[in-house]
Design an enzyme around this catalytic site. Sequence first.
Site, PDB file in Angstrom:
ATOM      1  N   ASP A  68     -33.148  24.824 -51.320  1.00 30.67           N
ATOM      2  CA  ASP A  68     -34.417  24.289 -51.802  1.00 30.67           C
ATOM      3  C   ASP A  68     -35.010  23.445 -50.670  1.00 30.67           C
ATOM      4  OD1 ASP A  68     -32.937  21.698 -53.944  1.00 30.67           O
ATOM      5  OD2 ASP A  68     -33.040  21.917 -51.779  1.00 30.67           O
ATOM      6  N   ASP A 122     -31.668  29.242 -60.983  1.00 31.12           N
ATOM      7  CA  ASP A 122     -30.547  28.380 -60.596  1.00 31.12           C
ATOM      8  C   ASP A 122     -30.476  27.236 -61.596  1.00 31.12           C
ATOM      9  OD1 ASP A 122     -32.928  26.780 -59.214  1.00 31.12           O
ATOM     10  OD2 ASP A 122     -31.189  25.430 -59.350  1.00 31.12           O
ATOM     11  N   CYS A 174     -13.266  36.675 -73.502  1.00 34.93           N
ATOM     12  CA  CYS A 174     -13.564  36.298 -72.111  1.00 34.93           C
ATOM     13  C   CYS A 174     -12.368  36.593 -71.210  1.00 34.93           C
ATOM     14  CB  CYS A 174     -13.915  34.815 -72.042  1.00 34.93           C
ATOM     15  SG  CYS A 174     -14.348  34.246 -70.379  1.00 34.93           S
ATOM     16  N   CYS A 220     -12.008  35.278 -68.048  1.00 30.69           N
ATOM     17  CA  CYS A 220     -11.869  34.279 -66.965  1.00 30.69           C
ATOM     18  C   CYS A 220     -10.470  33.666 -67.022  1.00 30.69           C
ATOM     19  CB  CYS A 220     -12.936  33.200 -67.115  1.00 30.69           C
ATOM     20  SG  CYS A 220     -12.508  31.874 -68.260  1.00 30.69           S
ATOM     21  N   CYS A 273      -9.619  31.423 -70.031  1.00 27.75           N
ATOM     22  CA  CYS A 273      -9.436  32.112 -71.315  1.00 27.75           C
ATOM     23  C   CYS A 273      -8.223  33.025 -71.316  1.00 27.75           C
ATOM     24  CB  CYS A 273     -10.689  32.905 -71.663  1.00 27.75           C
ATOM     25  SG  CYS A 273     -12.096  31.859 -72.060  1.00 27.75           S
ATOM     26  N   HIS A 329     -14.994  28.903 -66.206  1.00 25.20           N
ATOM     27  CA  HIS A 329     -15.363  29.632 -67.434  1.00 25.20           C
ATOM     28  C   HIS A 329     -16.881  29.690 -67.598  1.00 25.20           C
ATOM     29  CE1 HIS A 329     -15.658  30.995 -71.574  1.00 25.20           C
ATOM     30  NE2 HIS A 329     -16.546  30.024 -71.718  1.00 25.20           N
TER      31      HIS A 329
END
Length: 373
Positions: free
Chosen positions: A93, A267, A305, A307, A310, A336
């Site tokens: 940015d 974002d 999930c 990830c 999980c 996660h």
Amino acid sequence: MSERFSFDLHARDGKARTGVIQTPRGAVRTPAFMPVGTAATVKAMMPESVRATGADILLGNTYHLMLRPTAERIDRLGGLHKFMNWERPILTDSGGFQVMSLAGLRKLTEKGVTFKSHIDGSKHELTPERSMEIQRLLGSDIVMCFDECPALPADRDRIAESMRLSMRWAERSRAAFGDRPGHALFGIMQGGLEQDLREESAEALKAIGFEGYAVGGLAVGEGQEAMFDCLDYAPGFLPEDKPRYLMGVGKPDDIVGAVKRGIDMMDCVLPSRSGRTGQVFTRHGVLNIKNARHIDDPRPLDEACTCPACRNFSRAYLHHVFRSQEIISSMLLTWHNLHYFQEIMAGMREAIAAGTFAAWEADFHAGRAQGDI
Ligand SMILES: CNc1nc2cc(C(N)=O)ccc2[nH]1
């Protein structure tokens, strides 16, 4: 790898679009969510973990990096990609938004903004020219114009005056950016919630010409309804064949609503920041792991999930390490949340390509219980 910066639209479904941004550092599948790597790190994540969540690109903050460790030091050390060990695309940015939201003793003039560092009180100046120089020193692949994002609510005259200043700064940003093959400069549309000012801003930016266009000035307290009302027309003022980036957004339903209205990139600090506060986003809604009801719960956060949090840990364990302020708590919950946000993006890309976005969106909303789950 492409030596150029380009954007290829692959499919549309209503106003929603899916495609690929090609850069010399790799491809960005759109719609894309950019994790925020403020101080040259996505907090609590290794770079390879950020990639494992599905991210193609991340965001770096000019304001923070110019103050510490400075753009010049990062340049001397080989640039931001090498410095933080992330060799894929980075969007930085311009510093404009964070100067106005974080710095002390700010003075805004036609030239730019002088301010005091929130870290040590040292005096600094940001102008379009200095922002372009900093982002070049960092080596970012997508550079943002230096602009002013007025806080809402603001009266129409203030919004108009601020937008027109940002358009003059966009001219200066374009001139200072120079000719940098493989790198992109994105203009930022301002204009608050005023449709005519948004159109005026878009026309000014198109007359200058950019490789991509951001919708700025939103997610500043206006609320989702007002933001969506603006997004019902603002993306349509921008070129069809260039990426459209909505800055600072947002919660999962904000993201879905923005893509539905023609946004390609977003974002937000939400998934990472909220992970550190125990807030967990799942396909069934939001929960906070610090709640006592999780203390004996052997289930994962989300059965579906994949990830690491999980696959390998129970809610009881995550509750324990959060309550114990163990570092692994931030690691697992951030991972996660970022994984889930990227799952949303991947689902939308697939649905738009298949022409089934409406059904995907209905399923997305149907799965989300109200409140804690
Ligand atoms: C978190 N909300 C948010 N709104 C933003 C607007 C801008 C902008 N330049 O208008 C930049 C960052 C932003 N972040």
